[in-house]
Design a protein around this motif. Structure first.
Motif, PDB file in Angstrom:
ATOM      1  N   ASN A   2     101.525-112.640 -40.333  1.00 56.19           N
ATOM      2  CA  ASN A   2     101.787-111.432 -40.657  1.00 56.19           C
ATOM      3  C   ASN A   2     101.013-111.333 -41.952  1.00 56.19           C
ATOM      4  OD1 ASN A   2     105.168-111.171 -40.851  1.00 56.19           O
ATOM      5  ND2 ASN A   2     104.757-112.625 -39.070  1.00 56.19           N
ATOM      6  N   LEU A   3     100.437-109.922 -42.020  1.00 56.75           N
ATOM      7  CA  LEU A   3      99.669-109.010 -42.812  1.00 56.75           C
ATOM      8  C   LEU A   3     100.631-108.393 -43.992  1.00 56.75           C
ATOM      9  CD1 LEU A   3      96.909-108.045 -43.531  1.00 56.75           C
ATOM     10  CD2 LEU A   3      97.689-105.502 -42.587  1.00 56.75           C
ATOM     11  N   TYR A   4     100.424-108.558 -45.628  1.00 62.43           N
ATOM     12  CA  TYR A   4     101.021-108.661 -46.068  1.00 62.43           C
ATOM     13  C   TYR A   4     100.122-107.257 -47.804  1.00 62.43           C
ATOM     14  CZ  TYR A   4     104.549-112.007 -45.415  1.00 62.43           C
ATOM     15  OH  TYR A   4     104.881-112.601 -44.546  1.00 62.43           O
ATOM     16  N   SER A   5     100.768-105.971 -48.070  1.00 68.40           N
ATOM     17  CA  SER A   5      99.874-105.052 -47.860  1.00 68.40           C
ATOM     18  C   SER A   5     100.674-104.063 -49.635  1.00 68.40           C
ATOM     19  CB  SER A   5      99.317-103.611 -46.749  1.00 68.40           C
ATOM     20  OG  SER A   5      98.704-102.861 -47.224  1.00 68.40           O
ATOM     21  N   PHE A   6     100.088-104.269 -50.427  1.00 63.24           N
ATOM     22  CA  PHE A   6     100.060-103.955 -51.185  1.00 63.24           C
ATOM     23  C   PHE A   6      98.984-101.886 -51.742  1.00 63.24           C
ATOM     24  CE2 PHE A   6     101.282-108.357 -52.110  1.00 63.24           C
ATOM     25  CZ  PHE A   6     102.584-107.963 -52.523  1.00 63.24           C
ATOM     26  N   GLU A   7      99.929-101.014 -51.907  1.00 63.37           N
ATOM     27  CA  GLU A   7      98.924 -99.997 -51.593  1.00 63.37           C
ATOM     28  C   GLU A   7      99.700 -99.579 -53.182  1.00 63.37           C
ATOM     29  OE1 GLU A   7      99.650 -96.478 -49.976  1.00 63.37           O
ATOM     30  OE2 GLU A   7      97.745 -96.851 -48.494  1.00 63.37           O
ATOM     31  N   PHE A   8      98.401 -98.623 -54.067  1.00 63.32           N
ATOM     32  CA  PHE A   8      98.959 -98.468 -55.284  1.00 63.32           C
ATOM     33  C   PHE A   8      97.734 -97.325 -55.531  1.00 63.32           C
ATOM     34  CE2 PHE A   8      99.046-102.555 -56.280  1.00 63.32           C
ATOM     35  CZ  PHE A   8      99.902-103.589 -56.646  1.00 63.32           C
ATOM     36  N   VAL A   9      98.572 -96.321 -56.059  1.00 65.47           N
ATOM     37  CA  VAL A   9      98.030 -94.565 -54.894  1.00 65.47           C
ATOM     38  C   VAL A   9      98.059 -94.348 -56.502  1.00 65.47           C
ATOM     39  CG1 VAL A   9      97.308 -92.547 -54.411  1.00 65.47           C
ATOM     40  CG2 VAL A   9      98.120 -94.837 -52.685  1.00 65.47           C
ATOM     41  N   TYR A  10      97.286 -93.465 -57.348  1.00 63.90           N
ATOM     42  CA  TYR A  10      97.401 -92.628 -59.270  1.00 63.90           C
ATOM     43  C   TYR A  10      96.092 -91.701 -58.565  1.00 63.90           C
ATOM     44  CZ  TYR A  10      94.014 -96.262 -60.140  1.00 63.90           C
ATOM     45  OH  TYR A  10      92.763 -97.473 -60.274  1.00 63.90           O
TER      46      TYR A  10
END
Length: 154
Positions: free
Chosen positions: A109-117
């Motif tokens: 399982n690929l756990y991905s966090f993406e923060f965009v600003y």
């Protein structure tokens, strides 16, 4: 402190962020803080690839787009786990948009966090890490085999 849970993971929701409709097949949680403005997306996807393969694929994809600048692409330790971190910027006519991604693979399982600003801010490092460190995996969401995947109903 508010917690997100879906039966597979729990995750701390940061203060002043509101949930928004999920966009994408594997998106578990999408949040926005209109005051900053910043968006956070957390996803879980089935994968047979390891982090080195994911790193190579991400770099190839982003480096082929002249509007995207890959600033950092490396492995880092968070808690006792190894994550792939990708920091990039997208140049638009109006401003530069920053995107920080953190990816972790466990039990296919690929756990991905993406923060965009829309600006650069090194002060946010602890902010990202606190959210990522709050991730607790109860069980893998997907069971992956050579011919596909299914939801883990155990």
């Amino acid at each position: 402190m508010t917690l997100f849970t879906n039966g597979f993971v729990t995750l701390q929701n940061p203060k002043d962020f509101n949930p928004i409709a999920n966009k994408g097949d594997f998106v578990e949680l999408s949040l926005i803080n209109p005051n900053i403005p910043m968006t956070i997306k957390f996803s879980t996807a089935p994968t047979l690839a390891g982090l080195p393969d994911i790193k190579n694929a991400m770099e190839d994809q982003l480096n082929s787009n002249p509007n995207i600048n890959v600033e950092t692409s490396d492995f880092i330790a968070i808690n006792d786990d190894i994550y792939y971190m990708l920091i990039s910027s997208i140049n638009t006519d109006k401003n530069e948009i920053k995107r920080n991604e953190f990816m972790f693979v466990k039990d296919n399982n690929l756990y991905s966090f993406e923060f965009v600003y829309p600006y650069a801010d090194a002060e946010l490092d602890d902010f990202y890490l606190n959210i990522i460190r709050s991730l607790k995996i109860k069980k893998p969401k997907y069971i992956v085999s050579g011919d596909g995947y299914k939801i883990n109903e155990e």
